[in-house]
Design a protein around this motif. Structure first.
Motif, mmCIF file in Angstrom:
data_model
loop_
_atom_site.group_PDB
_atom_site.id
_atom_site.type_symbol
_atom_site.label_atom_id
_atom_site.label_comp_id
_atom_site.label_asym_id
_atom_site.label_seq_id
_atom_site.Cartn_x
_atom_site.Cartn_y
_atom_site.Cartn_z
ATOM 1 N N PRO A 17 0.816 -1.213 0.000
ATOM 2 C CA PRO A 17 0.000 0.000 0.000
ATOM 3 C C PRO A 17 0.849 1.263 0.000
ATOM 4 O O PRO A 17 1.984 1.270 0.460
ATOM 5 N N LEU A 18 0.263 2.339 -0.535
ATOM 6 C CA LEU A 18 0.939 3.632 -0.582
ATOM 7 C C LEU A 18 1.016 4.241 0.809
ATOM 8 O O LEU A 18 0.047 4.248 1.551
ATOM 9 N N ILE A 72 -0.492 2.978 -17.580
ATOM 10 C CA ILE A 72 -1.951 2.909 -17.513
ATOM 11 C C ILE A 72 -2.391 1.612 -16.848
ATOM 12 O O ILE A 72 -3.314 1.603 -16.014
ATOM 13 N N ARG A 73 -1.745 0.523 -17.171
ATOM 14 C CA ARG A 73 -2.100 -0.766 -16.565
ATOM 15 C C ARG A 73 -1.853 -0.747 -15.052
ATOM 16 O O ARG A 73 -2.638 -1.303 -14.278
ATOM 17 N N MET A 74 -0.778 -0.105 -14.620
ATOM 18 C CA MET A 74 -0.532 0.004 -13.178
ATOM 19 C C MET A 74 -1.591 0.872 -12.514
ATOM 20 O O MET A 74 -2.091 0.542 -11.429
ATOM 21 N N LEU A 75 -1.948 1.989 -13.138
ATOM 22 C CA LEU A 75 -2.940 2.886 -12.550
ATOM 23 C C LEU A 75 -4.265 2.169 -12.310
ATOM 24 O O LEU A 75 -4.954 2.421 -11.321
ATOM 25 N N LEU A 76 -4.622 1.246 -13.217
ATOM 26 C CA LEU A 76 -5.904 0.555 -13.136
ATOM 27 C C LEU A 76 -5.830 -0.757 -12.368
ATOM 28 O O LEU A 76 -6.825 -1.477 -12.279
ATOM 29 N N GLY A 90 -8.084 10.663 -5.326
ATOM 30 C CA GLY A 90 -7.810 10.982 -3.937
ATOM 31 C C GLY A 90 -7.690 9.799 -3.011
ATOM 32 O O GLY A 90 -7.482 9.978 -1.808
ATOM 33 N N ARG A 91 -7.770 8.562 -3.555
ATOM 34 C CA ARG A 91 -7.707 7.358 -2.713
ATOM 35 C C ARG A 91 -6.382 6.640 -2.927
ATOM 36 O O ARG A 91 -5.997 6.368 -4.067
ATOM 37 N N PRO A 92 -5.663 6.300 -1.858
ATOM 38 C CA PRO A 92 -4.418 5.539 -1.998
ATOM 39 C C PRO A 92 -4.691 4.157 -2.582
ATOM 40 O O PRO A 92 -5.645 3.481 -2.192
ATOM 41 N N MET A 93 -3.860 3.758 -3.513
ATOM 42 C CA MET A 93 -3.973 2.463 -4.163
ATOM 43 C C MET A 93 -2.863 1.537 -3.653
ATOM 44 O O MET A 93 -1.806 2.030 -3.258
ATOM 45 N N PRO A 94 -3.081 0.226 -3.698
ATOM 46 C CA PRO A 94 -4.231 -0.484 -4.262
ATOM 47 C C PRO A 94 -5.382 -0.666 -3.296
ATOM 48 O O PRO A 94 -6.420 -1.212 -3.669
#
Length: 334
Positions: A17-18, A72-76, A90-94
C-alpha cells in the motif's frame, strides 16, 4: 473492480500500500516514484511522478517503449508496480481500488466487442458485468450513452458493420455507462481516418466539458494540441516534462523560421550568427532566435544572398517541444 475496461489484461498480485502523503484533493491521478521492472531486469517505468489535475484533459505522450501503456495498466490495477505508489481520485492504491474504480472508465489497447451483436447488445453485456449497476435501468443507460456518442441511429446495427470511428465511439460509450469522474483512454484515435479522429476529439471535449477528467495516451501530437489542456512527456520510462501545454511551449525559446530554396545556406548563416539549434529541412531553416533582433537576422540572410520567401518568429509547436525534450521524432506507437 467496477471500472469499464475494454481490451484484455490479466490481474497481478497487489503491490504494497501507498504510504500516507500530503493532501492531493485537487488531482485525479497522482503517482510517487511509480516503477515497473519486468523479468530480466527490464525497466519499463522508472520513478514516475505524475500529477493530473481534476478537470484536465491530460495528454500522456511518449515514443515507442516509453512506458505509457504499462503506466496505464498500473494505474488501473492490471499490473502490479515493483516500486512507488499511486492515488486515483484521492484514494491511496491499491487499497482504494474497489472504492475508486466505479468512478473510472477506461479504454485500454483498443475496443473488444462481439462482432455479431449490435452496438446496443454489446453495451448491455458490459453493463451486466458491473455489479453496482441496476439491471432494471440498463436499457435506459445504454440508450443514453449511445445518444451521447452519436450512435443512436446505429444502435441495432451489428458491430462488424461499424466503421472504425463508430467502433471507437462505442468503446467510449462503454466507459460512460456509469457516472465517471475520470476517463483513461489508451490511443483512442489510433487507426482512425480524419473524420473518425475529429469525432473522437469532439467527444472527448464534450465529456471534459461536463467536469470529467480525461487522461489520454496518444501519439498524434496535432490532436493532443487541439484536445488537451495538460501533457506529460515520457522518455525511456521516465517523465521528461509535464504541465499545461501553454506553459511548456512558453518555456521554450522562440524559433525563427526562414522559408527559402537555400535552406542549407540559411541554416549556416543562422549558425554563424550564434543561434542555437540551427537546422535545415526541405525549404525551411529553423533556429532559436535568442536575443538577436529578428530584423538583423533577416538582413544578414539577405546580405548573404539567401532568397528569403518567408520569415517568421513564433513559439515552438508541441511537436518541437517534444523533440527538444526527447531528441526523437514523433513516429511512435504504444
Amino acid at each position: 473492480m467496477n471500472a469499464t475496461l475494454t481490451g484484455e489484461g490479466a490481474h497481478e498480485a497487489a503491490p504494497p500500500p501507498l504510504a500516507p502523503a500530503a493532501s492531493t484533493g485537487d488531482c485525479a491521478i497522482v503517482t510517487r516514484g511509480l516503477t515497473k521492472r519486468f523479468r530480466g531486469g527490464q525497466v519499463a517505468v522508472d520513478d514516475l511522478h505524475l500529477a493530473v489535475p481534476r478537470g484536465a484533459v491530460y495528454g500522456f505522450l511518449g515514443p515507442n517503449g516509453s512506458g505509457k501503456t504499462t503506466t496505464i495498466r498500473m494505474l488501473l490495477g492490471l499490473v502490479a508496480p515493483t516500486g512507488g505508489g499511486w492515488e486515483l481520485l484521492g484514494r491511496p492504491m491499491p487499497a482504494g481500488l474497489a472504492a475508486a474504480l466505479p468512478g473510472v472508465g477506461a479504454l485500454v489497447e483498443g475496443p473488444a466487442f462481439y462482432p455479431y451483436l449490435s452496438g446496443a447488445a454489446n453495451l448491455l453485456r458490459y453493463d451486466a458485468a458491473d455489479p453496482t449497476a441496476d439491471g432494471r435501468t440498463a436499457r435506459a443507460r445504454v440508450a443514453a450513452v449511445l445518444d451521447r456518442v452519436g450512435l443512436s441511429a446505429a444502435a441495432g446495427k451489428r458491430y462488424r458493420a461499424y466503421s472504425l470511428g463508430m467502433r471507437q465511439r462505442l468503446a467510449i460509450a462503454a466507459t460512460l455507462l456509469g457516472p465517471r469522474e475520470l476517463l483513461v483512454l489508451d490511443e483512442p484515435t489510433n487507426g482512425l481516418d480524419p473524420q473518425g479522429t475529429r469525432e473522437v476529439r469532439a467527444l472527448v471535449k464534450q465529456v471534459a466539458a461536463g467536469g470529467t477528467t480525461v487522461f489520454v495516451s496518444s501519439h498524434l501530437l496535432a490532436e493532443v494540441e487541439q484536445m488537451c489542456t495538460h501533457v506529460g512527456v515520457m522518455r525511456g520510462g521516465r517523465l521528461a516534462a509535464q504541465g499545461p501545454i501553454a506553459e511548456l511551449r512558453a518555456g521554450r525559446a522562440p524559433l525563427v523560421r526562414v522559408l527559402t530554396p537555400d535552406a542549407a545556406r540559411a541554416a549556416a548563416v543562422l549558425e554563424r550568427l550564434g543561434l542555437s539549434g540551427a537546422r535545415a529541412a526541405g525549404e525551411e531553416a529553423v533556429a532559436e532566435i535568442g536575443d538577436l533582433p529578428p530584423e538583423r537576422a533577416c538582413a544578414e540572410l539577405v546580405d548573404a544572398g539567401v532568397a528569403v520567401r518567408g520569415f517568421t518568429v513564433a513559439r515552438p509547436s508541441l511537436e518541437e517541444v517534444f523533440v527538444g525534450l526527447t531528441g526523437e521524432g514523433f513516429d511512435v506507437e504504444n
